[in-house]
Enzyme design. Structure first.
Site, short mmCIF file in Angstrom:
data_model
loop_
_atom_site.label_atom_id
_atom_site.label_comp_id
_atom_site.label_asym_id
_atom_site.label_seq_id
_atom_site.Cartn_x
_atom_site.Cartn_y
_atom_site.Cartn_z
N HIS A 108 0.87 -1.19 0.00
CA HIS A 108 0.00 0.00 0.00
C HIS A 108 0.90 1.23 0.00
CE1 HIS A 108 -3.84 2.06 1.74
NE2 HIS A 108 -3.12 2.90 1.01
N ARG A 112 1.80 4.80 0.02
CA ARG A 112 1.10 6.06 0.31
C ARG A 112 1.85 7.23 -0.29
NH1 ARG A 112 -2.85 5.70 4.40
NH2 ARG A 112 -3.03 3.60 5.26
N GLU A 151 -2.55 -1.58 -3.18
CA GLU A 151 -3.64 -0.85 -2.55
C GLU A 151 -3.36 0.65 -2.62
OE1 GLU A 151 -4.65 -4.18 0.93
OE2 GLU A 151 -3.71 -2.25 1.46
N HIS A 154 -7.27 -6.42 7.53
CA HIS A 154 -7.01 -5.42 8.56
C HIS A 154 -7.13 -6.06 9.94
CE1 HIS A 154 -6.06 -1.18 9.31
NE2 HIS A 154 -6.55 -1.44 10.51
#
Length: 252
Positions: free
Chosen positions: A43, A45, A73, A200
């Protein structure tokens, strides 16, 4: 069969805290794959706090060389900035098998909610189409109880259930307070023609009970708990334990 995709973000967090290349994200990925993981998740960012664009390219090459699924992601609405070309551009370069769209902002410590499909449908739909044109399977992050039929109408192939509430309820000894919503949402997603992923705060402690209750889940993406457990038991051993859990619940 439920597939295990290992999220490597926390390896990159540790590396970035010191600078340099240690621990090596690519080496960690190879250990996970050698131990039986079915895929790799990252993921990246925009603020570069963990996985960065060069990591994505290296992992794309590694997973492609092994015929292993790569899942990226990210927030499709986050604008490009230095070091981060934007999620769509990154997927154009890396061509992951799956892209998971998540509605998180820079200020969030971690992803903590799914999309509001009714509110976000008009903005999501053309983006979903563009990702699918790249050959990516598209999964949308979703809360238990959300309007997953709308996710299908948007064009998604799968949803990824945000399982933070399950982990919290399980740890508190009250899993039945949230489990019916997860079961019902999974059933509705299946009827709508959607695949179902989950992720998660899933761990060795709570994963089997979750999978047993939901029946078939296509994929679980696990990172934080897996890396925590690996600090004590080793990465290879920990991944193998997760593979045994998903194998048992898939065939049991």
């Amino acid at each position: 069969m439920t597939r295990l995709s290992v999220n490597l973000n926390k390896i990159a967090v540790l590396r970035n805290s010191r600078g340099g290349d240690a621990p090596d994200v690519g080496r960690a990925a190879k250990v996970c794959l050698d131990a039986g993981a079915h895929g790799i998740t990252v993921h990246p960012r925009p603020d570069g706090r963990h996985i960065r664009t060069p990591d994505v390219h290296a992992l794309a090459a590694l997973t492609a060389s092994r015929g292993i699924e790569f899942n990226i992601e990210g927030n499709p609405f986050a604008p490009p900035r230095p070091g981060y070309p934007g999620l769509l551009a990154l997927c154009e370069q890396a061509r992951p098998a799956q892209v998971t769209l998540v509605p998180d902002g820079d200020g969030q410590l971690t992803s903590d909610h799914g999309f509001d499909f009714a509110r976000d449908a008009a903005a999501l739909s053309p983006l979903v189409d563009r990702f699918k044109q790249l050959g990516c399977r598209v999964s949308l992050f979703a809360d238990a109880g959300s309007d997953v039929e709308a996710a299908r109408a948007i064009g998604a192939d799968r949803i990824e259930l945000y399982t933070g509430p399950w982990a919290d309820a399980f740890a508190a000894g009250v899993p039945q307070t949230v489990l019916p919503a997860f079961v019902a949402t999974t059933e509705r997603a299946r009827r709508a023609g959607l695949g179902v992923n989950a992720g998660h705060d899933l761990s060795q402690t709570n994963l089997a009970a979750f999978l047993d209750a939901l029946g078939r889940v296509d994929e679980v993406s696990i990172g934080h708990a897996l890396i925590d457990e690996a600090l004590y038991d080793g990465l290879d051993t920990t991944v193998r334990r997760y593979v045994r859990i998903v194998d048992r619940t898939s065939t049991g």
